[in-house]
Design a protein around this motif. Sequence first.
Motif, PDB file in Angstrom:
ATOM      1  N   GLY A  59      26.239 -59.702   5.992  1.00  0.00           N
ATOM      2  CA  GLY A  59      26.773 -58.804   7.159  1.00  0.00           C
ATOM      3  C   GLY A  59      28.266 -58.317   6.874  1.00  0.00           C
ATOM      4  O   GLY A  59      28.528 -57.601   7.753  1.00  0.00           O
ATOM      5  N   ARG A  60      29.092 -58.662   5.990  1.00  0.00           N
ATOM      6  CA  ARG A  60      30.400 -58.230   6.093  1.00  0.00           C
ATOM      7  C   ARG A  60      30.439 -56.956   5.448  1.00  0.00           C
ATOM      8  O   ARG A  60      29.787 -56.563   4.454  1.00  0.00           O
ATOM      9  N   SER A  61      31.443 -56.040   5.933  1.00  0.00           N
ATOM     10  CA  SER A  61      32.024 -54.857   5.356  1.00  0.00           C
ATOM     11  C   SER A  61      32.554 -54.871   4.115  1.00  0.00           C
ATOM     12  O   SER A  61      33.471 -55.904   3.995  1.00  0.00           O
ATOM     13  N   VAL A  62      32.591 -54.150   3.285  1.00  0.00           N
ATOM     14  CA  VAL A  62      33.389 -53.958   2.067  1.00  0.00           C
ATOM     15  C   VAL A  62      34.045 -52.782   2.207  1.00  0.00           C
ATOM     16  O   VAL A  62      33.772 -51.686   2.063  1.00  0.00           O
ATOM     17  N   LEU A  63      35.413 -52.859   2.191  1.00  0.00           N
ATOM     18  CA  LEU A  63      36.437 -51.976   2.316  1.00  0.00           C
ATOM     19  C   LEU A  63      36.967 -51.744   1.105  1.00  0.00           C
ATOM     20  O   LEU A  63      37.741 -52.502   0.649  1.00  0.00           O
ATOM     21  N   ALA A  64      37.063 -50.362   0.604  1.00  0.00           N
ATOM     22  CA  ALA A  64      37.709 -50.067  -0.482  1.00  0.00           C
ATOM     23  C   ALA A  64      39.110 -49.790  -0.274  1.00  0.00           C
ATOM     24  O   ALA A  64      39.412 -49.090   0.906  1.00  0.00           O
ATOM     25  N   LEU A  65      39.911 -49.966  -1.076  1.00  0.00           N
ATOM     26  CA  LEU A  65      41.545 -49.711  -0.983  1.00  0.00           C
ATOM     27  C   LEU A  65      42.046 -48.551  -1.820  1.00  0.00           C
ATOM     28  O   LEU A  65      43.150 -48.538  -2.031  1.00  0.00           O
ATOM     29  N   SER A 106      48.446 -35.741  -3.621  1.00  0.00           N
ATOM     30  CA  SER A 106      49.821 -36.366  -3.782  1.00  0.00           C
ATOM     31  C   SER A 106      49.843 -36.935  -5.157  1.00  0.00           C
ATOM     32  O   SER A 106      50.733 -37.284  -5.634  1.00  0.00           O
ATOM     33  N   GLY A 107      48.616 -37.315  -5.543  1.00  0.00           N
ATOM     34  CA  GLY A 107      48.665 -38.144  -6.917  1.00  0.00           C
ATOM     35  C   GLY A 107      48.762 -39.687  -6.615  1.00  0.00           C
ATOM     36  O   GLY A 107      48.409 -40.470  -7.540  1.00  0.00           O
ATOM     37  N   ARG A 108      48.984 -39.965  -5.418  1.00  0.00           N
ATOM     38  CA  ARG A 108      49.243 -41.547  -5.171  1.00  0.00           C
ATOM     39  C   ARG A 108      48.077 -41.999  -4.900  1.00  0.00           C
ATOM     40  O   ARG A 108      46.915 -41.465  -4.062  1.00  0.00           O
ATOM     41  N   ARG A 109      47.740 -43.323  -5.199  1.00  0.00           N
ATOM     42  CA  ARG A 109      46.598 -44.077  -5.084  1.00  0.00           C
ATOM     43  C   ARG A 109      46.682 -45.455  -4.459  1.00  0.00           C
ATOM     44  O   ARG A 109      48.033 -45.913  -4.445  1.00  0.00           O
ATOM     45  N   GLY A 110      45.758 -46.023  -4.243  1.00  0.00           N
ATOM     46  CA  GLY A 110      45.894 -47.551  -3.627  1.00  0.00           C
ATOM     47  C   GLY A 110      45.410 -48.598  -4.832  1.00  0.00           C
ATOM     48  O   GLY A 110      45.784 -48.109  -6.012  1.00  0.00           O
ATOM     49  N   ASP A 111      44.812 -49.513  -4.433  1.00  0.00           N
ATOM     50  CA  ASP A 111      44.167 -50.480  -5.383  1.00  0.00           C
ATOM     51  C   ASP A 111      42.590 -50.159  -5.721  1.00  0.00           C
ATOM     52  O   ASP A 111      41.953 -50.377  -4.907  1.00  0.00           O
ATOM     53  N   GLU A 112      42.577 -49.676  -7.059  1.00  0.00           N
ATOM     54  CA  GLU A 112      41.183 -49.278  -7.470  1.00  0.00           C
ATOM     55  C   GLU A 112      40.412 -50.500  -8.024  1.00  0.00           C
ATOM     56  O   GLU A 112      39.223 -50.687  -8.140  1.00  0.00           O
ATOM     57  N   LYS A 113      41.162 -51.742  -8.055  1.00  0.00           N
ATOM     58  CA  LYS A 113      40.358 -52.876  -8.478  1.00  0.00           C
ATOM     59  C   LYS A 113      39.687 -53.936  -7.676  1.00  0.00           C
ATOM     60  O   LYS A 113      38.652 -54.513  -7.562  1.00  0.00           O
ATOM     61  N   ARG A 114      40.478 -53.923  -6.613  1.00  0.00           N
ATOM     62  CA  ARG A 114      39.847 -54.888  -5.520  1.00  0.00           C
ATOM     63  C   ARG A 114      39.385 -54.324  -4.135  1.00  0.00           C
ATOM     64  O   ARG A 114      39.804 -53.093  -3.852  1.00  0.00           O
ATOM     65  N   VAL A 115      38.711 -54.906  -3.362  1.00  0.00           N
ATOM     66  CA  VAL A 115      38.069 -54.737  -2.178  1.00  0.00           C
ATOM     67  C   VAL A 115      38.245 -55.687  -1.142  1.00  0.00           C
ATOM     68  O   VAL A 115      38.752 -57.116  -1.489  1.00  0.00           O
TER      69      VAL A 115
END
Length: 349
Positions: A290-296, A306-315
């Motif tokens: 039941g946990r949420s999975v948050l993408a970053l 803007s071309g800026r991004r976060g972390d594509e490997k981790r959640v």
Amino acid sequence: MAPPALQKQYMSSGTAPKKAIAEPRPSASILLISPSNQILLLHRVQTSSSFPSAHVFPGGNLSASQDGEIPGPTDPRRHVDGPAYRLGAIRECFEESGILLARRDDGSGALLEIPEEERERARKDIHAGKLRFGDWVRSQGGVVDSDSLLPFTRWITPTNIPKRFTTQMYIYFLPLTQTSAKNISSEAVIPVPTSDGGVEHTAALFASCKEWLDQATRNEIILFPPQYYLMHLLSPFLDTPSSTSLSTEDLQKQRDAVLEFLNGDGDGKGVKWADKVMSPTGLLIRKSDGRSVLALDKPGPELKDSGRRGDEKRVVLVKFRKEGPRSLEVRLRKDVLDEEKAVEKDSKL
């Protein structure tokens, strides 16, 4: 049972909100590292309007009267590290913890030390707007040490949350040679910082990243996803067994490893940690727990092109409960999605 309101908001953050999107307020926080490479967290009171009862990094909203020009909503500097963010971070750290990140202006490079009575008076007057922080530091023979702040991601609150922030995170290493017990005690009680008798924080405590994370895993303290995630990233570099006493040389090696990490991008996408922007987006709710999975990976609508991004490997995995986030965990995104596909496949057999 339906998930709590906050969990619903995060899980719907990828859809168009029904109401107008709130403008994120500029704020800044500091991951303050002690001479023994522990990190400072403040325990917020239950009645706080933001992060009630949680353990947080020192920081808060920027103030035009204290921190100088704050870039407006349409200014491209709004979501970029700058003078107002740096001054605001150091000012808030002083107001909230009593630790003054300023150097003596005599060229020695030493941290500015202030007698306790004067320091406590200044904290209250600055918080109340009776005294300008920068002017006070100069009157004490110091200069605000904004150059020593190391940018370490920016966080923009998801669009479906009513109160939004654009928060610049920094790392600051207190000198390894600093020995002042007044400014770097292992525990400090935070005095009432408001003029109306309210208390924003009850205590400030240095502990290792691992200790904080373990307490959150056991649900003994409340950490929100940004705090948990950032300490998770630093933990492999800074943690030391409690029974081990490291030399100054070993402590510096740990810090050097952090600096090397900050100069990388973490996922091969070319965006360094100083420039990464995280606006958590709900991917799914796990059937297993039941946990949420948050993408970053996304930076939010304000920085969409803007071309800026976060972390594509981790959640971040989290269960939002009435009292706050619980059961947090940082995992590789691929592993979590693969697990969910396997669960979905098994359920159809």
